[in-house]
Every structure is written in structure tokens, then in C-alpha cells.
Scaffold this active site. Structure first.
Site, PDB file in Angstrom:
ATOM      1  N   THR A 254       6.562 -22.513 -57.692  1.00  0.00           N
ATOM      2  CA  THR A 254       5.895 -23.790 -57.668  1.00  0.00           C
ATOM      3  C   THR A 254       4.467 -23.416 -57.395  1.00  0.00           C
ATOM      4  OG1 THR A 254       7.869 -24.859 -56.869  1.00  0.00           O
ATOM      5  CG2 THR A 254       5.813 -25.916 -56.260  1.00  0.00           C
TER       6      THR A 254
ATOM      7  N   ASP B 142      17.688 -28.991 -58.719  1.00  0.00           N
ATOM      8  CA  ASP B 142      17.359 -29.585 -57.412  1.00  0.00           C
ATOM      9  C   ASP B 142      18.269 -30.757 -57.053  1.00  0.00           C
ATOM     10  OD1 ASP B 142      15.444 -27.914 -56.422  1.00  0.00           O
ATOM     11  OD2 ASP B 142      13.729 -29.108 -57.028  1.00  0.00           O
TER      12      ASP B 142
ATOM     13  N   GLY C 129       7.575 -22.526 -52.728  1.00  0.00           N
ATOM     14  CA  GLY C 129       8.542 -21.769 -51.935  1.00  0.00           C
ATOM     15  C   GLY C 129       9.893 -22.435 -51.777  1.00  0.00           C
TER      16      GLY C 129
HETATM   17  O1  DON Z   1      10.945 -29.501 -55.678  1.00  0.00           O
HETATM   18  C1  DON Z   1      11.341 -28.528 -55.051  1.00  0.00           C
HETATM   19  O2  DON Z   1      11.554 -28.549 -53.857  1.00  0.00           O
HETATM   20  C2  DON Z   1      11.556 -27.223 -55.787  1.00  0.00           C
HETATM   21  N1  DON Z   1      11.779 -27.494 -57.176  1.00  0.00           N
HETATM   22  C3  DON Z   1      10.388 -26.346 -55.561  1.00  0.00           C
HETATM   23  C4  DON Z   1      10.550 -25.005 -56.215  1.00  0.00           C
HETATM   24  C5  DON Z   1       9.674 -23.975 -55.643  1.00  0.00           C
HETATM   25  O3  DON Z   1       8.896 -24.191 -54.770  1.00  0.00           O
HETATM   26  C6  DON Z   1       9.842 -22.614 -56.189  1.00  0.00           C
HETATM   27  N2  DON Z   1       8.802 -21.776 -55.686  1.00  0.00           N
HETATM   28  N3  DON Z   1       8.755 -20.749 -55.215  1.00  0.00           N
END
Ligand code: DON
Length: 564
Positions: free
Chosen positions: A375, A417, A467
Site C-alpha cells: 500500500t 480484505d 503495511g
Molecule cells: O486496506 C487494507 O487494510 C489493506 N488492503 C492494506 C494492504 C497493505 O497495506 C499492504 N501493504 N503492505
């Protein structure tokens, strides 16, 4: 023989000492600027943002430009095929937040990742065409610009178009990200994405021609340049070739939503963060309010008691997340109840200062009122005093790895998710149930935590990180590093981190985050600790007492703060 020139020696000495000063100053503080700052995951994206600010654009204009620039320069997370959240604080104190999270396609259903016996089909929610939610980024950016934009839309999108069409130089990290995904790009695509394939090295020039043209269509036709016309045709054709389910109707009906940001207090600091469908704001506020009464400052950074109490808070808060958090347009999310001081005190009633509480004995809290790693984050402050925090994602690195052929962008794998089966962990080990079950057009629960903090009613901090599950705890630690441990923004962002999330019942730590004596004591108290790779990439801005800005860019990545 060359003659010795004492003047040149003097100049050399001056340069050397000034470099050293610069370096030692940089060890303590991040980039300091007088009035404006952009901190993002890529130097070119930060540069694009700062140029927009210098042209008279505001923080929202710059954020939009950075979002599109990251879609080109940092394609593992920057995106037009994903979604995210934006938290805004205008100079006059007005607050807003924008949810441009992806939504489940209309043809999705609760059990779409299960086989006939009810077992999860491996990788279906994470890799390939079926993993994608309906992208929200472009509608979000248009929506943000319509409401707050100052510069012309075309001017804001143009830098990304140029980066894509003219090409740019790969950093070491970006090159190795592409190299390590070559097999995925080849096997998960119905038409080989030639422009991504290659043995990329630092310093190579990469161009994204199809993406550049897709960005031109967005530049020229705004929303319709993505959700209609060639790009929509390309997305739907891609879905049909790869057995995906995103339809024209899904694209047409996607809407980003303005939501009232969460506002709450930690020791008089106002925390402004993202409401559901992100769990980030709720969880962050719960965590901060739980530790408010403990002498964190006295105990010290990453000391036994500090870590213990933070972990015990995290255990309970992530248990709540698993049960109660989801898309508020589909379920009632008890935000007020979860962040209520009485509830949080009650939640910690079985807390023991010398003993870990096993996660199996912590179930989600009960209220009478309840009814039913990639992300990227960037922070912007403009010279007017407006602040924007954006966290945006494809979910996993390079999302579903599926490139929309003809339009040259990568689609998210955000469907993972959702809770694809009650109690089944997603790629971040997070579990959930009914509240986060798949339903057509519902938003999947997120942990993204773009956050703005006020002190004495004035802007104080802009912060966020990628993260996955560790987003919430990274933001939590950075805030406490500044407020309790008196670190500079740069130090707070770059201090080693730890993470825990109820289940699995472990504390994961970055290498050397906790000294060996403390580790031993925590183990004696009943904690299980394991070392992992880096946690998060926080990009943050702090307003200093003299009103200058300090950018904190995370050294774990290519993250760069640029100010003026
Ligand atoms: O929305 C979320 O919480 C996840 N899709 C975030 C994914 C993420 O931070 C991956 N990164 N390292």
C-alpha cells in the site's frame, strides 16, 4: 607537479564539514521547510506534488497529482486500479474524509472463494482476475478535485502522463520489485504485459505507454475517461478473458463517498482519522485511549511495560475489529460504543501488568447496543495550511498481478480484505466474520489509517503508512514516539517497530526493535516474540513550534520528503 593551493583545501574542508553537518542533522531531523511539504514513497512523485504546490495548487491538488504519479512510478501500490482513503483538514479547521475504497462487484457473493465442500480455494481471492474489487481511485480523485481543487484538472494529471510516456529511471527497490514478480506477471495474465517483463536494474529507464494513454483519457474526460470508453472496454474484456466478474454496470455505478472523519482526543491532541469502511481510525483511537492512563513516557520507548501495555491493548482492539467492523453502508458499526471510555476501561479490566493475557481468552467485546505488503501513504501540507493524508493501495504488491491489457495498469486484489470464510485469515492474518462478509457492492474492511492531528486547534501532524494489519500499530507507535517519547518526525518514523494483532498470539518485531533484556522479560511475562522483516513505510509531516514543517520519510523505502 601540481602546486598546493591552500584556498582549494579550505573550500574542500568547508564542503566536507557542511556535508557532515547536513548528515548529522539528517540523522536527527527530516527535511525542514518553511511553508509546504510533500512526503511520499517515491522521489519523483514527491517532486510532482511540490511542483503543483509551487504553481499555486492546494494540498488536495498536490495529493491528486501524487496519487497519479505514484500509479506510474510506484506501481506495486500506487494505482488507478485500486482504491484508498483521504483525510483532509483545511486551513480554517474544516475536516472531511473521502472513501474511494474498492467495492465488491455485483456478481460477487459470500462464498465465491469456497469450493463445493466449503473449503477456501487457495489464492483465488489474492491472485488473478477474480481477486479484484471495482476500482475507486479515479472517481475519488475526481470527487476530491470537484470539491476542493484549485488548479485545472488537466494540469494536475499531466505530470503523471509525462512520466508514463517519457519514461523515468528505476530505483533499486522498484527494479527488484518488478524482477521478483516476473513469473506472476507472466502466468496470471491472459496477454503478456511486455512492458513489465525484463531483468530490470537500478538506473534502467522504463516507459508505460498504454498507462500514459489511459491517464490521458482520465486527464481529458475525468471519470468517464476511466469508467466508460476504451478503459472500461479494456477492463471488461480483461475480465471476460480471465473469468473475472467486474462488469460495465459495476464501473458505471461505482461512487466514492464523503464521510465524516472520526474525531477524538489523546491527552488534548485531536486525532482525526478515517471512519469505516476502514477499521484504522476506530482502532487507532481505541489504542490511544487505552494507553492514555499509563505512564508511557516514564516507562520509555520500547521498554517492557510500554510494549506490554500496548500489546495488551492491541490484542483487545484487533479482537473487536474482527467482530464489529465492516462497511457502514451494509452493517451497523458501533463506532461510538467501541471508542467509549467506559467500554475501553471495561475491556482492560482483566489486564495484568505483569502477565500476558492469552489471545484465546480474549473474545470480542459485547455491547447491548450492537444490532446485528503493498500500500502506499503520502502526506501533504500546502502554504495555505491545508493538510491531506492519503493511503492508497492495490492490497498485495502489484495487487492481483493482472494488467488490464490495452490500458497498462494493474488491478487490485482487494477482495481478500473481506472475510472470505468466517475465521479464515486473510493475507495479513486478519480474521473476521459476518460484519465483513462479501456482499455485492459492499466495501471490504480496511486497516488504512490516514490521520491528521491537531494540537491547540492548530495543525500538528499528518501521518499514515502501508503495511496491512500493521498499519494501525505503526501509526500508533509513530504518534506515541512523538508525543510521549519526544522524537523528531524523522526519528519517530524511522524508529524500529513491533506489531501484534490478537491472533496469531505473537508480537512480531523488526530486527533490534527490542533489546535482549526486554525481550527476555516479555517472554517471561508470557509473550511470544518473533522477528520479521520491516514493518510499514510511514510518511509524515510535523508542524514544529516555530511553525516550520518537518518531513519524516521512511528510510525503509525510497520515501522522500520535499519542501519549500
Ligand atoms: O486496506 C487494507 O487494510 C489493506 N488492503 C492494506 C494492504 C497493505 O497495506 C499492504 N501493504 N503492505
Amino acid at each position: 607537479m601540481k602546486t598546493f593551493n591552500p584556498f582549494l583545501l579550505f573550500i574542500f574542508f568547508l564542503v566536507l564539514t557542511s556535508c557532515q553537518q547536513q548528515e548529522s542533522e539528517n540523522n536527527q531531523k527530516g527535511v525542514i521547510s518553511d511553508s509546504a511539504m510533500v512526503v511520499s514513497a517515491h522521489p519523483l512523485a514527491s517532486q510532482v506534488g511540490i511542483e503543483i504546490l509551487k504553481k499555486g495548487g492546494n494540498a488536495i491538488d498536490a495529493a491528486i497529482a501524487v496519487q497519479f504519479a505514484l500509479a506510474v512510478t510506484h506501481p506495486s501500490a500506487g494505482n488507478i486500479g485500486g482504491g484508498g482513503f483521504m483525510v483532509i483538514r483545511l486551513a480554517d479547521g474544516q475536516l472531511n474524509s473521502l472513501d474511494f475504497r474498492e467495492a465488491a462487484p455485483k456478481a460477487s457473493h459470500r462464498d465465491m472463494y469456497l469450493d463445493e465442500t466449503g473449503e477456501v480455494i487457495e489464492n483465488l481471492s489474492t491472485l488473478g482476475h477474480l481477486a479484484s474489487g471495482v476500482p475507486g481511485t479515479v472517481d475519488g480523485m475526481v470527487n476530491a478535485h470537484n470539491k476542493y481543487g484549485q488548479l485545472a484538472w488537466e494540469e494536475i494529471v499531466q505530470p503523471a502522463v509525462e512520466l508514463a510516456l517519457n519514461g523515468f529511471t528505476l530505483t533499486k527497490k522498484e527494479a527488484s520489485g518488478l524482477v521478483s514478480n516476473q513469473e506472476n506477471f507472466q502466468t496470471l495474465n491472459t496477454q503478456a504485459p511486455e512492458f513489465l517483463l525484463g531483468n530490470w536494474k537500478e538506473g534502467d529507464t522504463i516507459k508505460y505507454i498504454d498507462l500514459g494513454h489511459a491517464l490521458e483519457r482520465i486527464r481529458d474526460h475525468k471519470r468517464a475517461g476511466f469508467y466508460e470508453g476504451k478503459t472500461a472496454d479494456d477492463i471488461v474484456a480483461e475480465m471476460q478473458r480471465g473469468n473475472g466478474i467486474i462488469s460495465y454496470e459495476d464501473l458505471q455505478e461505482y461512487q466514492s463517498e464523503w464521510r465524516k472523519p472520526l474525531e477524538d482526543y489523546y491527552k488534548g491532541y485531536k486525532i482525526i482519522s478515517m471512519p469505516p469502511p476502514s477499521s484504522g481510525g476506530v482502532a487507532l483511537i481505541q489504542l490511544l485511549k487505552i494507553v492514555e492512563g499509563f505512564p508511557i513516557h516514564k516507562w520509555g520507548w520500547n521498554q517492557k511495560e510500554t510494549i506490554h501495555v500496548m500489546v495488551e491493548a492491541e490484542r483487545r482492539v484487533y479482537a473487536d475489529r474482527a467482530s464489529y467492523l465492516g462497511d457502514p453502508d451494509f452493517i451497523k458499526v458501533p463506532v461510538k460504543e467501541l471508542t467509549d471510555e467506559g467500554y475501553l476501561t471495561e475491556r482492560m479490566s482483566n489486564f495484568n501488568l505483569t502477565q500476558a493475557t492469552p489471545s484465546d481468552s480474549v473474545s470480542a467485546g459485547i455491547f447491548n447496543l450492537y444490532e446485528s505488503m503493498e500500500t502506499t501513504h503520502f502526506s501533504v501540507v500546502d502554504k495555505f495550511g491545508n493538510a491531506v493524508a492519503v493511503t492508497t493501495t492495490l492490497n498485495g504488491g502489484y495487487g492481483s498481478k493482472v494488467v488490464v491489457s490495452g490500458s497498462g495498469f494493474i488491478l487490485n486484489n482487494e477482495m481478500d480484505d473481506f472475510s472470505i470464510k468466517p475465521g479464515y485469515p486473510n493475507m495479513f492474518g486478519l480474521i473476521g466474520g459476518e460484519a465483513n462478509a462479501i456482499q455485492p457492492q459492499k466495501r471490504m474492511l480496511s486497516s488504512m489509517t490516514p490521520t491528521i492531528i491537531e494540537k491547540d486547534r492548530k495543525l500538528y501532524m499528518v501521518v499514515g503508512t502501508p503495511g496491512g494489519a500493521t498499519i494501525i500499530t505503526s501509526v500508533y507507535q509513530v504518534i506515541l514516539n512523538v508525543i510521549e517519547h519526544k522524537m523528531t518526525m524523522h526519528e519517530a518514523v524511522n524508529a524500529k517497530r513491533f506489531h501484534s494483532q490478537w491472533k496469531p498470539d505473537i508480537i512480531s518485531i523488526e530486527n533490534s526493535a527490542i533489546d535482549s533484556v526486554t525481550l527476555e522479560k516479555l517472554t517471561e511475562m508470557g509473550h511470544t516474540i518473533s522477528t520479521r522483516g520491516s514493518i510499514g513505510r510511514v510518511d509524515a509531516i510535523l508542524v514544529l513550534e516555530n511553525n516550520k514543517l518537518e518531513g519524516g520519510a521512511d528510510l525503509r523505502g525510497d520515501d522522500t520528503a520535499i519542501g519549500y
